[in-house]
Design a protein around this motif. Structure first.
Motif, short mmCIF file in Angstrom:
data_model
loop_
_atom_site.label_atom_id
_atom_site.label_comp_id
_atom_site.label_asym_id
_atom_site.label_seq_id
_atom_site.Cartn_x
_atom_site.Cartn_y
_atom_site.Cartn_z
N GLY A 162 -0.15 8.91 -6.70
CA GLY A 162 0.46 10.21 -6.96
C GLY A 162 0.69 11.06 -5.74
N PHE A 163 0.64 10.46 -4.54
CA PHE A 163 0.92 11.20 -3.32
C PHE A 163 2.42 11.15 -3.01
CE2 PHE A 163 -3.55 9.89 -2.58
CZ PHE A 163 -4.10 11.14 -2.32
N GLY A 164 2.86 12.10 -2.17
CA GLY A 164 4.24 12.10 -1.72
C GLY A 164 4.44 11.11 -0.58
N GLU A 165 5.70 10.90 -0.24
CA GLU A 165 6.02 9.95 0.83
C GLU A 165 5.42 10.38 2.17
OE1 GLU A 165 10.14 9.15 1.17
OE2 GLU A 165 10.32 8.23 -0.82
N LEU A 173 0.82 -1.21 0.00
CA LEU A 173 0.00 0.00 0.00
C LEU A 173 0.86 1.27 0.00
CD1 LEU A 173 -2.93 0.89 -0.03
CD2 LEU A 173 -2.94 0.81 2.47
N ALA A 174 1.98 1.23 0.71
CA ALA A 174 2.86 2.41 0.73
C ALA A 174 3.40 2.72 -0.67
CB ALA A 174 4.02 2.17 1.70
N SER A 175 3.83 1.69 -1.38
CA SER A 175 4.34 1.90 -2.75
C SER A 175 3.22 2.32 -3.69
CB SER A 175 5.00 0.61 -3.25
OG SER A 175 6.13 0.29 -2.46
N MET A 176 2.03 1.75 -3.53
CA MET A 176 0.90 2.16 -4.36
C MET A 176 0.57 3.63 -4.14
SD MET A 176 -1.63 -1.11 -3.87
CE MET A 176 -1.19 -2.75 -4.49
N THR A 177 0.73 4.10 -2.90
CA THR A 177 0.42 5.49 -2.57
C THR A 177 1.29 6.46 -3.37
OG1 THR A 177 -0.25 4.88 -0.32
CG2 THR A 177 0.37 7.18 -0.69
N THR A 178 2.57 6.14 -3.50
CA THR A 178 3.50 7.03 -4.20
C THR A 178 3.58 6.75 -5.69
OG1 THR A 178 5.34 5.57 -3.61
CG2 THR A 178 4.88 7.40 -2.12
N GLU A 179 3.51 5.48 -6.08
CA GLU A 179 3.72 5.10 -7.47
C GLU A 179 2.47 5.22 -8.34
OE1 GLU A 179 6.64 4.43 -8.72
OE2 GLU A 179 7.69 4.50 -6.79
N VAL A 217 -10.97 6.89 -0.24
CA VAL A 217 -12.23 6.29 0.22
C VAL A 217 -12.14 4.77 0.15
CG1 VAL A 217 -14.69 6.03 -0.27
CG2 VAL A 217 -13.63 8.30 -0.37
N THR A 218 -11.59 4.27 -0.96
CA THR A 218 -11.51 2.82 -1.15
C THR A 218 -10.58 2.19 -0.12
OG1 THR A 218 -11.81 3.19 -3.53
CG2 THR A 218 -11.12 0.99 -2.84
N VAL A 219 -9.49 2.86 0.23
CA VAL A 219 -8.57 2.33 1.24
C VAL A 219 -9.30 2.13 2.55
CG1 VAL A 219 -6.60 2.93 2.69
CG2 VAL A 219 -6.43 3.18 0.22
N ALA A 220 -10.11 3.11 2.96
CA ALA A 220 -10.86 2.99 4.21
C ALA A 220 -11.87 1.85 4.15
CB ALA A 220 -11.57 4.31 4.53
N VAL A 221 -12.57 1.75 3.01
CA VAL A 221 -13.57 0.68 2.84
C VAL A 221 -12.88 -0.68 2.83
CG1 VAL A 221 -15.35 -0.28 1.33
CG2 VAL A 221 -15.18 2.20 1.64
N PHE A 256 -9.18 0.34 -10.14
CA PHE A 256 -9.58 1.49 -10.97
C PHE A 256 -9.58 2.80 -10.17
CE2 PHE A 256 -11.56 -2.38 -12.62
CZ PHE A 256 -11.05 -2.39 -13.91
N THR A 257 -10.08 2.75 -8.92
CA THR A 257 -10.15 3.98 -8.13
C THR A 257 -8.76 4.46 -7.69
OG1 THR A 257 -10.41 2.75 -6.04
CG2 THR A 257 -12.42 3.33 -7.24
N MET A 258 -7.77 3.60 -7.76
CA MET A 258 -6.42 3.97 -7.36
C MET A 258 -5.87 5.15 -8.17
SD MET A 258 -3.17 1.35 -6.89
CE MET A 258 -4.26 -0.03 -6.54
N HIS A 259 -6.42 5.37 -9.36
CA HIS A 259 -5.92 6.42 -10.25
C HIS A 259 -6.59 7.77 -9.99
CE1 HIS A 259 -3.71 3.45 -12.64
NE2 HIS A 259 -4.78 2.68 -12.56
N VAL A 260 -7.58 7.78 -9.09
CA VAL A 260 -8.27 9.03 -8.73
C VAL A 260 -8.06 9.23 -7.23
CG1 VAL A 260 -10.46 10.28 -8.70
CG2 VAL A 260 -9.99 8.62 -10.52
N GLN A 261 -7.35 10.28 -6.84
CA GLN A 261 -6.87 10.38 -5.47
C GLN A 261 -7.97 10.30 -4.42
OE1 GLN A 261 -4.36 13.91 -5.31
NE2 GLN A 261 -2.55 12.71 -5.83
#
Length: 410
Positions: A231-234, A222-228, A293-297, A283-288
Protein backbone atom coordinates in the motif's frame (compact mmCIF):
# COMPACT_ATOMS: atom_id res chain seq x y z
CA UNK A 1 41.83 -4.84 8.19
CA UNK A 2 44.29 -4.82 5.28
CA UNK A 3 43.74 -1.81 3.01
CA UNK A 4 43.74 -4.21 0.06
CA UNK A 5 40.31 -5.40 1.24
CA UNK A 6 39.08 -1.81 0.87
CA UNK A 7 40.20 -1.83 -2.78
CA UNK A 8 38.29 -5.08 -3.34
CA UNK A 9 35.22 -3.62 -1.61
CA UNK A 10 35.31 -0.48 -3.81
CA UNK A 11 35.45 -2.72 -6.87
CA UNK A 12 32.53 -4.78 -5.55
CA UNK A 13 30.59 -1.53 -4.98
CA UNK A 14 30.94 -0.61 -8.65
CA UNK A 15 29.99 -4.10 -9.82
CA UNK A 16 26.97 -4.23 -7.52
CA UNK A 17 25.78 -0.83 -8.69
CA UNK A 18 25.88 -1.67 -12.38
CA UNK A 19 24.28 -5.09 -11.81
CA UNK A 20 21.18 -3.87 -10.01
CA UNK A 21 20.69 -0.28 -11.22
CA UNK A 22 19.17 -1.38 -14.54
CA UNK A 23 16.05 -2.57 -12.68
CA UNK A 24 15.34 1.03 -11.64
CA UNK A 25 16.23 2.49 -15.05
CA UNK A 26 14.13 0.24 -17.29
CA UNK A 27 11.35 2.82 -17.90
CA UNK A 28 13.92 5.50 -18.78
CA UNK A 29 15.85 3.23 -21.13
CA UNK A 30 12.67 1.94 -22.78
CA UNK A 31 11.41 5.48 -23.40
CA UNK A 32 14.72 6.75 -24.76
CA UNK A 33 15.34 3.77 -27.06
CA UNK A 34 11.68 3.52 -28.16
CA UNK A 35 10.97 0.03 -26.85
CA UNK A 36 8.69 -1.50 -24.21
CA UNK A 37 9.61 -2.02 -20.56
CA UNK A 38 9.29 -5.84 -20.84
CA UNK A 39 11.64 -5.78 -23.83
CA UNK A 40 14.04 -3.52 -21.94
CA UNK A 41 13.99 -6.18 -19.22
CA UNK A 42 16.25 -8.27 -21.46
CA UNK A 43 19.03 -5.89 -20.41
CA UNK A 44 18.90 -7.43 -16.92
CA UNK A 45 19.10 -10.92 -18.41
CA UNK A 46 21.94 -9.84 -20.72
CA UNK A 47 24.11 -8.93 -17.73
CA UNK A 48 23.32 -12.24 -16.02
CA UNK A 49 24.23 -14.13 -19.20
CA UNK A 50 27.56 -12.30 -19.24
CA UNK A 51 28.24 -13.40 -15.65
CA UNK A 52 27.34 -17.04 -16.29
CA UNK A 53 29.55 -17.22 -19.40
CA UNK A 54 32.39 -15.04 -18.17
CA UNK A 55 32.97 -16.59 -14.75
CA UNK A 56 34.36 -19.95 -15.92
CA UNK A 57 35.70 -18.69 -19.27
CA UNK A 58 37.77 -15.74 -18.05
CA UNK A 59 38.93 -17.60 -14.95
CA UNK A 60 40.18 -20.44 -17.13
CA UNK A 61 41.91 -18.07 -19.55
CA UNK A 62 43.59 -16.24 -16.67
CA UNK A 63 44.58 -19.30 -14.64
CA UNK A 64 48.31 -18.56 -15.10
CA UNK A 65 48.11 -14.75 -14.68
CA UNK A 66 49.26 -13.32 -11.31
CA UNK A 67 46.21 -12.50 -9.19
CA UNK A 68 46.74 -8.73 -8.94
CA UNK A 69 47.19 -8.35 -12.69
CA UNK A 70 44.12 -10.52 -13.27
CA UNK A 71 42.02 -8.30 -10.99
CA UNK A 72 43.17 -5.19 -12.89
CA UNK A 73 42.40 -6.76 -16.27
CA UNK A 74 38.93 -7.80 -15.12
CA UNK A 75 38.16 -4.35 -13.71
CA UNK A 76 39.39 -2.78 -16.96
CA UNK A 77 36.96 -4.97 -18.93
CA UNK A 78 34.17 -3.99 -16.51
CA UNK A 79 34.98 -0.30 -17.05
CA UNK A 80 34.99 -0.66 -20.83
CA UNK A 81 31.65 -2.47 -20.70
CA UNK A 82 30.04 0.35 -18.74
CA UNK A 83 31.51 3.01 -21.02
CA UNK A 84 30.12 1.07 -23.99
CA UNK A 85 26.73 1.02 -22.24
CA UNK A 86 26.79 4.79 -21.79
CA UNK A 87 27.66 5.35 -25.44
CA UNK A 88 25.43 2.64 -26.97
CA UNK A 89 23.58 4.13 -29.99
CA UNK A 90 20.73 1.59 -29.96
CA UNK A 91 19.04 -1.19 -28.02
CA UNK A 92 20.97 -4.05 -29.65
CA UNK A 93 24.29 -2.37 -28.93
CA UNK A 94 23.25 -1.78 -25.34
CA UNK A 95 22.38 -5.47 -24.92
CA UNK A 96 25.87 -6.40 -26.17
CA UNK A 97 27.47 -3.83 -23.86
CA UNK A 98 25.58 -5.25 -20.88
CA UNK A 99 26.85 -8.75 -21.69
CA UNK A 100 30.37 -7.31 -21.91
CA UNK A 101 30.01 -5.55 -18.54
CA UNK A 102 28.79 -8.79 -16.95
CA UNK A 103 31.61 -11.00 -18.26
CA UNK A 104 34.20 -10.07 -15.57
CA UNK A 105 31.71 -10.11 -12.67
CA UNK A 106 32.02 -13.74 -11.53
CA UNK A 107 35.71 -14.04 -12.36
CA UNK A 108 36.48 -10.88 -10.36
CA UNK A 109 34.67 -12.11 -7.27
CA UNK A 110 36.19 -15.56 -7.69
CA UNK A 111 39.75 -14.27 -7.89
CA UNK A 112 39.02 -11.53 -5.34
CA UNK A 113 37.74 -14.02 -2.77
CA UNK A 114 40.91 -16.12 -3.11
CA UNK A 115 43.09 -13.01 -2.75
CA UNK A 116 41.07 -11.74 0.24
CA UNK A 117 41.44 -15.08 2.03
CA UNK A 118 45.23 -14.97 1.52
CA UNK A 119 45.55 -11.47 2.97
CA UNK A 120 44.59 -12.50 6.50
CA UNK A 121 45.70 -15.09 9.03
CA UNK A 122 44.15 -18.51 9.45
CA UNK A 123 40.70 -18.39 11.02
CA UNK A 124 39.73 -15.00 9.58
CA UNK A 125 39.33 -15.89 5.90
CA UNK A 126 35.52 -15.78 5.90
CA UNK A 127 35.57 -12.33 7.51
CA UNK A 128 37.94 -11.12 4.79
CA UNK A 129 35.67 -12.47 2.04
CA UNK A 130 32.62 -10.95 3.75
CA UNK A 131 34.42 -7.57 3.86
CA UNK A 132 34.84 -7.66 0.10
CA UNK A 133 31.14 -8.51 -0.29
CA UNK A 134 30.25 -5.48 1.86
CA UNK A 135 30.91 -3.37 -1.23
CA UNK A 136 28.17 -5.31 -3.00
CA UNK A 137 25.68 -4.76 -0.17
CA UNK A 138 26.50 -1.07 0.26
CA UNK A 139 25.84 -0.69 -3.47
CA UNK A 140 22.24 -1.68 -2.78
CA UNK A 141 21.93 0.91 -0.01
CA UNK A 142 23.71 3.86 -1.62
CA UNK A 143 24.89 3.09 -5.15
CA UNK A 144 21.70 1.77 -6.74
CA UNK A 145 19.27 4.39 -5.28
CA UNK A 146 21.69 7.26 -6.05
CA UNK A 147 22.43 5.97 -9.55
CA UNK A 148 18.72 5.49 -10.23
CA UNK A 149 17.96 9.03 -9.07
CA UNK A 150 20.80 10.35 -11.24
CA UNK A 151 19.49 8.45 -14.25
CA UNK A 152 15.97 9.78 -13.75
CA UNK A 153 17.15 13.40 -13.71
CA UNK A 154 20.17 13.42 -16.08
CA UNK A 155 19.39 10.42 -18.24
CA UNK A 156 20.34 6.76 -17.93
CA UNK A 157 23.59 7.31 -19.86
CA UNK A 158 24.87 9.55 -17.05
CA UNK A 159 24.48 6.62 -14.65
CA UNK A 160 26.79 4.39 -16.65
CA UNK A 161 29.31 7.21 -17.09
CA UNK A 162 29.47 7.53 -13.29
CA UNK A 163 29.91 3.77 -12.93
CA UNK A 164 32.73 4.02 -15.48
CA UNK A 165 34.45 6.54 -13.21
CA UNK A 166 33.94 4.20 -10.24
CA UNK A 167 35.65 1.49 -12.30
CA UNK A 168 38.65 3.76 -12.89
CA UNK A 169 38.85 4.59 -9.17
CA UNK A 170 38.67 0.88 -8.33
CA UNK A 171 41.51 0.14 -10.76
CA UNK A 172 43.68 2.81 -9.12
CA UNK A 173 42.91 1.37 -5.66
CA UNK A 174 43.71 -2.17 -6.78
CA UNK A 175 47.00 -1.06 -8.34
CA UNK A 176 48.01 0.87 -5.23
CA UNK A 177 46.77 -1.32 -2.37
CA UNK A 178 46.66 -4.97 -3.46
CA UNK A 179 50.01 -6.74 -3.00
CA UNK A 180 51.55 -9.10 -5.53
CA UNK A 181 49.94 -12.53 -5.18
CA UNK A 182 51.77 -15.14 -7.27
CA UNK A 183 50.06 -18.02 -9.00
CA UNK A 184 50.76 -21.42 -7.47
CA UNK A 185 53.30 -23.19 -9.72
CA UNK A 186 51.14 -26.31 -9.51
CA UNK A 187 48.04 -24.45 -10.68
CA UNK A 188 46.76 -25.30 -14.14
CA UNK A 189 43.48 -25.36 -16.03
CA UNK A 190 43.32 -29.14 -15.70
CA UNK A 191 43.82 -28.90 -11.95
CA UNK A 192 41.11 -26.23 -11.70
CA UNK A 193 38.66 -28.34 -13.72
CA UNK A 194 39.33 -31.40 -11.55
CA UNK A 195 38.70 -29.32 -8.43
CA UNK A 196 35.47 -27.98 -9.95
CA UNK A 197 34.35 -31.57 -10.57
CA UNK A 198 34.64 -32.48 -6.88
CA UNK A 199 31.31 -33.79 -5.62
CA UNK A 200 31.22 -31.43 -2.63
CA UNK A 201 31.99 -28.42 -4.85
CA UNK A 202 29.17 -29.36 -7.23
CA UNK A 203 26.74 -29.82 -4.34
CA UNK A 204 27.80 -26.42 -2.99
CA UNK A 205 27.05 -24.83 -6.36
CA UNK A 206 23.69 -26.60 -6.49
CA UNK A 207 22.90 -25.30 -3.00
CA UNK A 208 23.61 -21.77 -4.24
CA UNK A 209 21.32 -22.21 -7.26
CA UNK A 210 18.35 -23.40 -5.17
CA UNK A 211 18.93 -21.44 -1.98
CA UNK A 212 19.62 -18.03 -3.50
CA UNK A 213 16.83 -18.50 -6.05
CA UNK A 214 14.53 -18.24 -3.03
CA UNK A 215 15.74 -14.68 -2.47
CA UNK A 216 15.33 -13.57 -6.09
CA UNK A 217 11.88 -15.13 -6.45
CA UNK A 218 10.76 -12.28 -4.17
CA UNK A 219 13.37 -9.57 -4.74
CA UNK A 220 12.59 -9.37 -8.47
CA UNK A 221 9.01 -8.32 -7.64
CA UNK A 222 9.63 -6.35 -4.46
CA UNK A 223 8.87 -3.02 -6.16
CA UNK A 224 5.47 -4.26 -7.34
CA UNK A 225 4.74 -5.81 -3.93
CA UNK A 226 5.49 -2.43 -2.34
CA UNK A 227 2.77 -0.67 -4.34
CA UNK A 228 0.30 -3.48 -4.98
CA UNK A 229 0.21 -5.21 -1.57
CA UNK A 230 1.94 -3.08 1.08
CA UNK A 231 0.00 0.00 0.00
CA UNK A 232 2.95 2.38 -0.41
CA UNK A 233 3.33 4.88 -3.23
CA UNK A 234 5.90 4.60 -5.97
CA UNK A 235 8.11 7.11 -4.18
CA UNK A 236 8.58 4.58 -1.36
CA UNK A 237 10.06 1.88 -3.58
CA UNK A 238 13.57 3.31 -3.17
CA UNK A 239 13.17 3.21 0.62
CA UNK A 240 12.06 -0.41 0.57
CA UNK A 241 14.97 -1.43 -1.67
CA UNK A 242 17.36 0.46 0.60
CA UNK A 243 15.99 -1.43 3.63
CA UNK A 244 16.69 -4.68 1.80
CA UNK A 245 20.23 -3.44 1.16
CA UNK A 246 20.71 -2.53 4.84
CA UNK A 247 19.62 -6.06 5.73
CA UNK A 248 22.12 -7.47 3.23
CA UNK A 249 24.93 -5.46 4.85
CA UNK A 250 24.01 -6.64 8.34
CA UNK A 251 23.85 -10.22 7.06
CA UNK A 252 27.33 -9.93 5.54
CA UNK A 253 28.74 -8.51 8.78
CA UNK A 254 27.28 -11.36 10.83
CA UNK A 255 28.06 -14.12 8.34
CA UNK A 256 31.84 -13.61 8.35
CA UNK A 257 32.57 -14.39 12.03
CA UNK A 258 29.90 -17.13 12.15
CA UNK A 259 31.34 -18.84 9.07
CA UNK A 260 34.87 -18.72 10.50
CA UNK A 261 33.52 -20.40 13.64
CA UNK A 262 31.14 -22.98 12.12
CA UNK A 263 30.71 -23.03 8.34
CA UNK A 264 28.06 -25.68 7.74
CA UNK A 265 25.84 -24.75 10.74
CA UNK A 266 25.87 -21.13 9.51
CA UNK A 267 24.79 -22.30 6.06
CA UNK A 268 22.05 -24.55 7.45
CA UNK A 269 20.79 -21.85 9.81
CA UNK A 270 20.69 -19.12 7.17
CA UNK A 271 18.79 -21.29 4.67
CA UNK A 272 16.29 -22.43 7.31
CA UNK A 273 15.80 -18.84 8.47
CA UNK A 274 15.35 -17.73 4.85
CA UNK A 275 12.53 -20.24 4.33
CA UNK A 276 10.78 -19.17 7.53
CA UNK A 277 11.09 -15.43 6.81
CA UNK A 278 9.72 -15.91 3.28
CA UNK A 279 6.66 -17.70 4.64
CA UNK A 280 6.19 -14.98 7.26
CA UNK A 281 6.48 -12.28 4.60
CA UNK A 282 3.33 -13.61 2.93
CA UNK A 283 1.40 -12.44 6.00
CA UNK A 284 3.40 -9.42 7.23
CA UNK A 285 3.20 -7.87 3.76
CA UNK A 286 -0.32 -6.67 4.60
CA UNK A 287 0.85 -4.65 7.63
CA UNK A 288 3.10 -1.79 6.57
CA UNK A 289 5.45 -1.56 9.57
CA UNK A 290 5.77 -5.35 9.77
CA UNK A 291 6.42 -5.54 6.03
CA UNK A 292 9.31 -3.06 6.31
CA UNK A 293 10.89 -5.01 9.17
CA UNK A 294 10.51 -8.27 7.26
CA UNK A 295 12.14 -6.80 4.14
CA UNK A 296 15.24 -5.89 6.17
CA UNK A 297 15.34 -9.32 7.84
CA UNK A 298 14.87 -11.00 4.46
CA UNK A 299 17.89 -9.13 3.08
CA UNK A 300 19.94 -10.18 6.12
CA UNK A 301 19.17 -13.92 6.12
CA UNK A 302 19.31 -14.07 2.33
CA UNK A 303 22.79 -12.60 2.12
CA UNK A 304 24.01 -14.63 5.11
CA UNK A 305 24.07 -17.63 2.77
CA UNK A 306 26.66 -16.12 0.41
CA UNK A 307 29.76 -16.16 2.63
CA UNK A 308 29.46 -19.79 3.83
CA UNK A 309 28.70 -20.93 0.27
CA UNK A 310 31.73 -19.04 -1.06
CA UNK A 311 34.01 -20.47 1.64
CA UNK A 312 32.58 -23.98 1.20
CA UNK A 313 33.47 -24.25 -2.49
CA UNK A 314 36.86 -22.61 -1.88
CA UNK A 315 37.66 -25.04 0.94
CA UNK A 316 36.58 -28.11 -0.99
CA UNK A 317 38.60 -26.98 -4.01
CA UNK A 318 41.43 -25.66 -1.84
CA UNK A 319 44.25 -26.88 -4.10
CA UNK A 320 42.74 -25.02 -7.09
CA UNK A 321 39.98 -22.76 -5.71
CA UNK A 322 39.77 -19.95 -8.26
CA UNK A 323 37.52 -21.55 -10.88
CA UNK A 324 35.22 -23.03 -8.24
CA UNK A 325 35.03 -19.66 -6.49
CA UNK A 326 34.15 -17.89 -9.75
CA UNK A 327 31.63 -20.55 -10.74
CA UNK A 328 29.82 -19.87 -7.48
CA UNK A 329 28.83 -16.49 -8.94
CA UNK A 330 27.56 -18.17 -12.07
CA UNK A 331 25.40 -20.23 -9.72
CA UNK A 332 24.15 -17.09 -7.99
CA UNK A 333 23.17 -15.56 -11.33
CA UNK A 334 21.41 -18.74 -12.41
CA UNK A 335 19.56 -18.43 -9.12
CA UNK A 336 18.75 -14.83 -10.02
CA UNK A 337 17.27 -15.78 -13.39
CA UNK A 338 15.58 -18.98 -12.20
CA UNK A 339 14.07 -17.48 -9.05
CA UNK A 340 12.69 -14.47 -10.90
CA UNK A 341 11.22 -16.73 -13.59
CA UNK A 342 9.52 -19.06 -11.09
CA UNK A 343 8.19 -16.15 -9.06
CA UNK A 344 6.84 -14.53 -12.21
CA UNK A 345 5.25 -17.82 -13.29
CA UNK A 346 3.34 -17.97 -10.01
CA UNK A 347 2.06 -14.42 -10.48
CA UNK A 348 1.11 -15.08 -14.13
CA UNK A 349 -0.82 -18.17 -13.01
CA UNK A 350 -3.11 -15.88 -11.03
CA UNK A 351 -1.85 -16.80 -7.58
CA UNK A 352 -1.36 -13.18 -6.58
CA UNK A 353 1.53 -10.86 -5.74
CA UNK A 354 2.28 -12.70 -2.48
CA UNK A 355 2.74 -16.09 -4.20
CA UNK A 356 6.49 -15.63 -4.90
CA UNK A 357 7.09 -15.80 -1.13
CA UNK A 358 5.95 -19.43 -1.04
CA UNK A 359 7.88 -20.21 -4.23
CA UNK A 360 10.97 -18.71 -2.59
CA UNK A 361 10.41 -20.66 0.63
CA UNK A 362 10.17 -23.92 -1.34
CA UNK A 363 13.42 -23.11 -3.16
CA UNK A 364 15.17 -22.29 0.13
CA UNK A 365 14.04 -25.62 1.60
CA UNK A 366 15.35 -27.39 -1.51
CA UNK A 367 18.69 -25.62 -1.05
CA UNK A 368 18.75 -26.63 2.62
CA UNK A 369 18.05 -30.26 1.67
CA UNK A 370 20.98 -30.26 -0.76
CA UNK A 371 23.25 -28.62 1.84
CA UNK A 372 22.33 -31.11 4.58
CA UNK A 373 22.76 -34.05 2.19
CA UNK A 374 26.20 -32.75 1.21
CA UNK A 375 27.13 -32.34 4.86
CA UNK A 376 26.11 -35.90 5.73
CA UNK A 377 28.00 -37.28 2.73
CA UNK A 378 31.08 -35.28 3.71
CA UNK A 379 30.93 -36.56 7.29
CA UNK A 380 30.52 -40.15 6.13
CA UNK A 381 33.43 -39.82 3.71
CA UNK A 382 35.68 -38.37 6.42
CA UNK A 383 34.69 -41.12 8.83
CA UNK A 384 35.43 -43.81 6.27
CA UNK A 385 38.75 -42.16 5.45
CA UNK A 386 39.80 -42.19 9.10
CA UNK A 387 38.86 -45.86 9.47
CA UNK A 388 40.75 -46.88 6.34
CA UNK A 389 43.77 -44.78 7.25
CA UNK A 390 43.92 -46.30 10.71
CA UNK A 391 43.34 -49.88 9.60
CA UNK A 392 46.30 -52.28 10.12
CA UNK A 393 45.14 -54.14 6.99
CA UNK A 394 45.37 -51.00 4.92
CA UNK A 395 48.80 -50.24 6.34
CA UNK A 396 50.03 -53.78 5.69
CA UNK A 397 48.85 -53.56 2.09
CA UNK A 398 50.79 -50.35 1.66
CA UNK A 399 53.86 -51.90 3.22
CA UNK A 400 53.80 -49.39 6.10
CA UNK A 401 53.73 -50.26 9.77
CA UNK A 402 51.62 -48.17 12.18
CA UNK A 403 54.71 -46.80 13.86
CA UNK A 404 56.60 -45.82 10.72
CA UNK A 405 57.11 -42.13 9.76
CA UNK A 406 55.08 -42.59 6.57
CA UNK A 407 52.15 -43.95 8.55
CA UNK A 408 52.16 -40.94 10.86
CA UNK A 409 52.20 -38.54 7.92
CA UNK A 410 55.69 -37.16 8.52
Amino acid sequence: MPLALLALAVSAFGIGTTEFVMMGLLPNVADDLHTSVPTAGYLVSAYAIGVVIGAPLLTALGSRIPRKRMLLLLMALFTVGNLASALAPGFGTLVAARVLAGLPHGAFFGVGAVVAARLVREGRQARAVATMFLGLTVANIVGVPAATLLGQHLGWRATFLVVTVIGLVAMAALARLVPYVPVDDRQSLGRELRALGDRQVLLGLLTAVFGFAGVFAVYAYLASMTTEVMGFGESSVTLVLALFGIGMTLGALVAGPLTDRALRPTLYGSLAALALVLVAFRFTMHVQWAALVTVAVLGAVGFMTTTPLQMLVMNKARHAPTLASASNHSAFNLANAGGAWLGGTAIAAGWGWTSPTLVGAALAVAGLAVAVTAGLMDRTAKGASRVVAGSPLAEDRAGVSPSSPRASGS
